[in-house]
Design an enzyme around this catalytic site. Structure first.
Site, PDB file in Angstrom:
ATOM      1  CG  ASN A 407      -1.730   1.279   1.303  1.00 59.11           C
ATOM      2  OD1 ASN A 407      -2.622   1.483   0.481  1.00 59.11           O
ATOM      3  ND2 ASN A 407      -1.438   2.133   2.268  1.00 59.11           N
ATOM      4  CD  GLU A 408      -1.354   5.744  -0.252  1.00 58.15           C
ATOM      5  OE1 GLU A 408      -0.837   6.243   0.769  1.00 58.15           O
ATOM      6  OE2 GLU A 408      -2.480   6.064  -0.647  1.00 58.15           O
ATOM      7  CB  THR A 409       5.107   0.689   0.117  1.00 56.97           C
ATOM      8  OG1 THR A 409       6.419   0.573   0.651  1.00 56.97           O
ATOM      9  CG2 THR A 409       4.738  -0.574  -0.633  1.00 56.97           C
ATOM     10  N   GLY A 434      -1.991  -1.247  -3.573  1.00 58.01           N
ATOM     11  CA  GLY A 434      -2.447   0.126  -3.503  1.00 58.01           C
ATOM     12  C   GLY A 434      -1.384   1.041  -4.082  1.00 58.01           C
TER      13      GLY A 434
END
Length: 1010
Positions: A407-409, A434
Site C-alpha cells: 500500500n503506497e510503498t 495500492g
C-alpha cells in the site's frame, strides 16, 4: 481442564487416536511490563491476572496524549506483555504430532514451552504454529509462556492493539498427517483439483490411502477421489486429485453456496479426517471490460477496513465481527479490502458464508512507513515466510478473489518478488497493490490518485483497473454544514479536485464541538454528513464513475467503519483519537452516508431523510437543504402535512439525492417513496423538545445461553414524547444485574477520550451511546439498568431537568424491583434523606445535579450531570470552512531544538526555535495519497538578522538532500515569511527533515506541501 473436540473421533480398531483441534483460549495468566524469568517453568505467576483469550491490553487502558502510540495509533498504551498457561498432558496426546497455533499476536511474539524457546514471529497479523511433540512426549505437564513486545512506537500508522488478540489452538494429529494449510482446492467450471500435503513423522515408510470426498450443503457425497501413497520415514509428499461435480451449485455474492472436501488419510497406524470448505466459482478479469464472476459482470462495491472495532479494540468477538460484515452487506457493500493486513481466519469464513468478496492484503509498506513498523525492521528477513503462510492459509476461501501485497510503498525489486511468490503459491488469483510497484501487478490498483479530475481520461485498458482506496470523504454522525469543504482547500493543484458548489450561500448551521480558541490545529473540525467534505471528489461522483466506466472493476472507499488512530494527518491530533472516513462510526452506528450507498447499491425499497429536524437556535424560515436518499421511483416530501412536491432520484451524481430547500419551522417532515405510482414506504422525523428520557434497544442478535456471549445495547436520548433528540450529550450510568458485566462503552465520538474497558458511565454523542454487555455465565438472568440526568447542557431552550432510569432484559426473566431516586442540586452527595425524584424540576446554569438510584432499597447507580455556560456543544460558532494551513513544527519529531511560544503571529500552539544549534532538526511525516512527483514545500519561518544574512539548513526528503538558504529579516518572532522550495515526494509515507547548518536565531512555524 476443558477440551473441545472440533474434528476427529476415536477409532479404537484402527488407531489409538484421531486428530483434534482444541480451543486453547481459556485460563491464561497475564501481566503487563517485562517480567524477568517468566519464560521458566518454575516462575511464580500467582499474582498475575486470569483471563480468556482473545485479548487486547491496549484497548483496556487509558487514552493519554503522551502515550508513545501517539496520533498514529490512537494515544493508547502499548509496551510489553506476558501470557502464561500450564496444562496437564492427556495420555492420548503421547506419540502424536502436537502443535500450538496462534491466529494473531501483535507483535514481536516469542513463545516458550517448559522453558524451551519455540521461536518468535515479528509480524502481528499472521497465523503461526510451533511443534510441541517433544514436550508432550517427555512431560505430563507443560507451561507455555508468551512474550509480546509492542513497546517501540508507533508500530503502524493506525491502531493495532497489543497482545494475543486472536484465537489459540492445540492441534493434535497422528505422525502421519496433513500439516497446517496443507490442502489447496482449485475449481474451474465443474472440475475440482485438490492438492494435499501429507507429512510422515514416523521413522519408517508409511503406506496408505488418501480419499477425498466432496460433500454438498445437504451432506450428500457428490464426488470422490482415492489415491494410494507411499511416503518415506520423516518424508513429505504432495498428492493431486481431480474430480468433477455434476451441475455444481456456484458460489456467488447472492448465493454463497459452499461444498466441503472431506480428506481421509488411512494406513495401518492412523486414520484422520479433515474438513475444508470451498466454493465453485469462475472469476475472470477482462482488460477493458472489468470483473466477471460466473460469467456475470460484477462491480466490486467495496470498502477498506482495519482490524479494530472501536471500544473492543483488535480482539473483536465473532458476533460483533459478523454483525459488522452484515451491516456492510445491508449497506450494499459486496467487497472488503483487508487494509493493510490480513484479518483473523474467522473473518474469511464469514465472508464465504455471507457472500462478501475479499481483496486480501498482507503488507502496508515494504520499507518504513511508521518509525517502528514491520517495514522498518522486519520486512526483508520475514516477508517470504509471512507471505507464504498467509496465502497457504487463505487460498481455499471462495470469497477471496484477489491478493494485494502493498500500500503506497516503494520498491520495484520487492514488488516483482512478491508477485512471483504469490503466483507460485496460488496461480488462480491475480495480484494487485495500492499503487505500489504497479508495473509488476496483474491488476492496476490505485489509491487516492484515481480520484483526480481527468484520471479516467487517460486510463489504459491493458489491465483491469481497481480503485484500491477511493473515495476519501469525511463525515461525523449527526453533524452538518452547508458549505463545501476540501481537506487541502480548493483548488489544490496537486490533487486536481472536482469543484462542488456550496449548498447555501451562507452557512446555515451554528453548532460545533468547541470554539476556535480551544482547537490546537486548523484541522480539528468535524465534517459534514451531507456528502460535501472530501479530498477530491464526493462519494456520489465516485459511485457514478464506478457504475459507468467499463474497465473500472471495483472501488474500495476509505473506509467502511471509523477506526482508532491516524488522528493527526487529517484531524489534527489530540483530543481527536480516530479517523472519521467511515460510512459507519466506531460504535457501529450508521451515518447518513450509509443510506446514500444503500440507495445506490441495493434493491430493497428504502428511504432516508437528512438532516434531522431539531434546530433550536435557528430562526424560523431559514432555508435548510433537506436531502432524501431513496431507491424508489419517486419521493414526495411533506412538511407538517403539506406536500412540498415529488422528485425522482436521478442517475447522475448531483441527482442521486432528492433535494428541497425547506424554510425551517418546528414540526414533522415526512418522505414517502413510490414504486409504479403507489406509495410503498415512508420515513418521518419530528422536532424534538429538550432531552427527558432514554430508550434502550439491542442491535443485532440477543444474548445466547453461553459464557462470554456479547450484545450491543443502543441508548438513545429522547424528549418526553419519545422523539429522538439529536444533540443528546448527557451521561448515562450502567449497572448489570445478574450473570453479566459491562465489557466496554462507546459512543462513536472521535474526540471522546474516556476509557472504554469496564467503564461504568459514558456521555452520549449526538444522541447515542453504546454498551457492550458480556455474559459471565452460560445461564442465568441478565438485566441492564441505565440511568441518566437529562437536560440541555447549556439550557438553551429549557431549564428543566429530568431523571430517567430504564431497564432492559438481555437474557432470562425481567427484574421487577422497585426503583427509587434521590437527588441534590447543591453539589452535595445524595442520600435517602435527600429530595426524592418524582417529576422534572428547574435549575439555573452552574448547577450540578447528583442522584442516587436504589433498586429495592439497595444502591444501584450514582449519577451526576453538570449544566453550565461552558458545558457541552457550542451553539453560536458560525465559521466558514477553514483555509488549510500547514503542519505545525511543534507537533513534528525533533531533536536539538526547543518549542517556544515567545512571540506573536505564529500559528498553532507555538513554533520550533533552532537557536544556534548546528545539527538540531525537525522531521515531518508527510502522507501523500496522491501521485509521486514534484511538489512545492512552503516553510513558514522567522529569522533574526543578528550576525548572518542567510540561515542555512539541510533539507532531506526521503534521503535526497539539498542545502537551502533562508533570508533573515527584521521583527524576529513577530513577522513570519514563507520560503518555497521544490522537492520530489513519493506515494504514501514521506519524511522531511530540516537540519541546522548555520543558524543564529532561526524559528520554524509550519510546513505545507502543495
Amino acid at each position: 481442564m476443558k477440551y473441545l473436540l472440533i474434528i476427529g473421533i476415536l477409532f479404537s480398531s484402527l488407531s489409538l487416536f484421531a486428530q483434534q483441534r482444541i480451543n486453547f483460549n481459556e485460563q491464561w495468566k497475564f501481566k503487563l511490563d517485562d517480567q524477568t524469568g517468566a519464560d521458566k517453568t518454575n516462575y511464580n505467576d500467582k499474582d498475575w491476572r486470569n483471563l480468556n483469550l482473545p485479548h487486547d491490553w491496549s484497548i483496556e487502558g487509558e487514552y493519554n496524549e503522551n502515550h508513545p502510540m501517539g496520533d498514529k495509533c490512537g494515544y493508547l498504551p502499548a509496551g510489553i506483555g506476558w501470557y502464561r498457561k500450564t496444562i496437564q498432558v492427556p495420555k492420548e496426546w503421547k506419540g502424536q504430532s502436537v502443535h500450538i497455533t496462534f491466529d494473531g499476536v501483535f507483535m514481536n511474539s516469542t513463545v516458550w514451552a517448559n522453558g524451551r524457546k519455540l521461536g518468535n514471529r515479528p509480524f502481528g497479523w499472521i497465523t503461526f504454529e510451533y511443534d510441541i511433540s517433544k514436550e508432550v512426549d517427555e512431560n505430563n505437564e507443560i507451561t507455555f509462556a508468551v512474550r509480546v513486545d509492542n513497546d517501540l512506537q508507533p508500530s503502524a500508522r493506525w491502531y493495532t492493539g497489543s497482545g494475543i488478540y486472536a484465537n489459540t489452538w492445540i492441534d493434535v494429529k497422528s505422525k502421519l498427517h496433513v500439516p497446517m494449510s496443507g490442502i489447496f482446492i482449485k475449481t474451474e467450471q465443474d472440475e475440482v483439483t485438490i492438492t494435499t500435503e501429507i507429512q510422515n513423522d514416523f521413522a519408517k515408510t508409511q503406506k496408505g490411502n488418501l480419499v477425498t470426498s466432496i460433500v454438498d450443503a445437504n451432506g450428500k457425497e457428490v464426488a470422490v477421489a482415492d489415491s494410494k501413497f507411499t511416503i518415506d520415514g520423516n518424508g513429505h509428499q504432495e498428492i493431486t486429485q481431480k474430480v468433477k461435480i455434476k451441475n455444481p451449485h456456484l458460489w456467488s455474492i447472492n448465493s454463497p453456496y459452499l461444498y466441503k472436501a472431506i480428506t481421509k488419510i488411512a494406513s495401518k497406524k492412523t486414520k484422520e479426517n479433515y474438513s475444508t470448505n470451498f466454493g465453485v466459482r469462475d472469476v475472470e478479469w477482462k482488460p477493458g471490460e472489468g470483473l466477471f464472476i460466473n460469467g456475470v459482470e460484477t462491480k466490486m462495491q467495496g470498502v477498506c477496513n482495519h482490524q479494530d472495532a472501536g471500544a473492543l479494540g483488535a480482539a473483536v468477538p465473532d458476533k460483533i465481527l459478523r454483525f459488522r460484515i452484515q451491516q456492510l452487506k445491508d449497506m450494499g457493500v459486496n467487497a472488503i479490502r483487508t487494509s493493510h493486513n490480513p484479518q483473523t481466519p474467522q473473518f474469511y469464513d464469514m465472508c464465504d458464508e455471507m457472500g462478501m468478496l475479499v481483496m486480501d492484503e498482507i503488507f502496508d509498506g515494504w520499507h518504513k512507513k511508521a518509525p517502528n513498523d514491520y517495514g522498518a525492521h522486519f520486512f526483508e528477513e520475514w516477508w517470504n515466510r509471512d507471505l507464504t503462510d498467509w496465502i497457504k492459509r487463505d487460498r481455499n476461501h471462495p470469497s477471496i478473489i484477489i491478493y494485494s501485497v502493498g500500500n503506497e510503498t516503494k520498491g520495484e525489486e520487492a514488488a516483482k518478488a512478491l508477485v512471483e511468490r504469490c503466483h507460485e503459491l496460488d496461480n488462480t488469483r491475480p495480484v494487485t497493490s495500492g499503487h505500489s510497484g504497479s508495473d509488476h501487478m496483474d491488476i492496476f490498483g490505485v489509491n487516492g490518485h484515481s480520484e483526480r479530475k481527468g484520471f479516467f481520461d487517460h486510463l489504459s485498458n491493458d489491465r483491469v483497473f481497481v480503485g484500491t482506496e477511493n473515495t476519501h470523504t469525511w463525515q461525523v454522525r449527526g453533524y452538518y454544514r452547508t458549505k463545501t469543504w476540501y481537506r487541502d482547500g480548493y483548488p489544490c493543484v496537486r490533487h486536481q479536485p472536482y469543484e462542488y458548489p456550496d449548498l447555501t450561500d451562507e452557512e446555515v448551521f451554528t453548532y460545533d464541538w468547541t470554539t476556535s480558541a480551544n482547537k490546537s490545529s486548523y484541522k480539528q473540525i468535524f465534517n459534514s454528513s451531507y456528502d460535501n467534505a472530501m479530498v477530491r471528489l464526493t462519494s456520489r461522483q465516485n459511485i457514478e464513475q464506478l457504475r459507468d466506466i467499463p474497465n473500472y472493476a471495483g472501488s474500495f472507499r476509505w473506509t467502511g467503519h471509523d477506526y482508532i488512530g491516524e488522528a493527526g494527518f487529517v484531524h489534527g491530533g489530540w483530543p481527536f483519537k480516530a479517523f472519521m472516513g467511515g460510512a459507519i462510526d466506531m460504535a457501529n452506528f450508521e451515518k447518513d452516508l450509509f443510506y446514500l450507498y444503500q440507495s445506490q447499491w441495493t434493491n430493497k425499497p428504502m428511504i432516508h431523510i437528512l438532516p434531522h429536524w431539531t434546530h433550536p437556535t435557528l430562526e424560523k424560515g431559514i432555508e435548510i437543504p433537506v436531502w432524501v436518499y431513496s431507491n424508489c421511483d419517486e419521493v414526495e416530501l411533506f412538511l407538517n402535512g403539506a406536500s412540498l412536491g415529488k422528485q425522482k432520484p436521478g442517475k447522475s451524481w448531483d441527482k442521486m439525492q432528492c433535494e428541497w430547500l425547506v424554510g425551517y419551522q418546528e414540526g414533522e417532515l415526512k418522505a414517502v417513496g413510490y414504486k409504479d405510482g403507489k406509495a410503498i414506504l415512508n420515513e418521518v422525523i419530528r422536532t424534538a423538545d429538550a432531552p427527558a428520557k432514554i430508550k434502550l434497544s439491542v442491535d443485532g442478535e440477543g444474548m445466547a445461553n453461553t459464557l462470554e456471549d456479547i450484545v450491543q445495547v443502543r441508548i438513545a436520548s429522547t424528549d418526553k414524547k419519545g422523539e429522538f433528540y439529536p444533540y443528546g450529550e448527557n451521561r448515562s450510568f450502567f449497572n448489570v444485574v445478574g450473570a453479566g458485566r459491562i465489557k466496554a462503552l462507546d459512543n462513536g465520538s472521535p474526540i471522546d477520550v474516556e476509557k472504554h474497558y469496564e467503564a461504568t458511565d459514558r456521555i452520549a454523542f449526538y444522541g447515542l451511546t453504546r454498551a457492550y454487555v458480556e455474559s459471565t455465565d452460560a445461564d442465568g438472568d441478565i438485566n441492564l439498568y441505565v440511568g441518566s440526568i437529562l437536560g440541555e447542557k447549556r439550557l438553551i431552550t429549557s431549564n428543566q431537568v429530568n431523571i430517567d432510569v430504564e431497564q432492559i432484559t438481555l437474557r432470562g426473566k425481567a427484574s421487577n424491583g422497585k426503583i427509587s431516586i434521590y437527588y441534590t442540586t447543591d453539589g452535595s452527595t445524595p442520600t435517602t434523606s435527600s429530595k426524592e425524584y418524582k417529576q422534572a424540576f428547574d435549575i439555573e446554569l452552574g448547577t450540578t445535579v447528583k442522584a442516587l438510584v436504589l433498586l429495592d432499597n439497595k444502591k444501584l447507580l450514582r449519577m451526576q450531570e453538570e449544566f453550565a455556560a461552558d458545558a457541552g456543544f457550542e451553539w453560536k460558532t458560525v465559521m466558514a470552512a477553514a483555509n488549510p494551513g500547514g503542519d505545525q513544527a511543534e507537533d513534528a519529531a525533533f531533536d536539538g531544538v526547543t518549542i517556544s511560544n515567545e512571540g506573536a503571529n505564529f500559528n498553532g500552539k507555538g513554533f520550533i526555535d533552532y537557536g544556534r544549534n548546528e545539527g538540531g532538526y525537525v522531521e515531518f511525516y508527510q502522507e501523500n495519497d496522491g501521485s509521486e512527483g514534484e511538489y512545492t514545500l512552503k516553510l513558514r519561518y522567522s529569522a533574526a538578522k543578528r550576525d548572518i544574512k542567510e540561515h542555512t539548513l539541510t533539507l532531506d526528503v526521503n534521503g535526497e538532500k539539498q542545502v537551502i538558504a533562508l533570508p533573515s529579516f527584521d521583527n524576529y518572532r513577530k513577522e513570519w515569511r514563507e520560503f518555497e522550495v521544490k522537492v520530489q515526494l513519493g506515494m504514501g509515507a514521506n519524511t522531511i527533515r530540516l537540519t541546522a547548518l548555520n543558524v543564529n536565531g532561526f524559528c520554524l512555524d509550519e510546513m505545507k506541501a502543495i
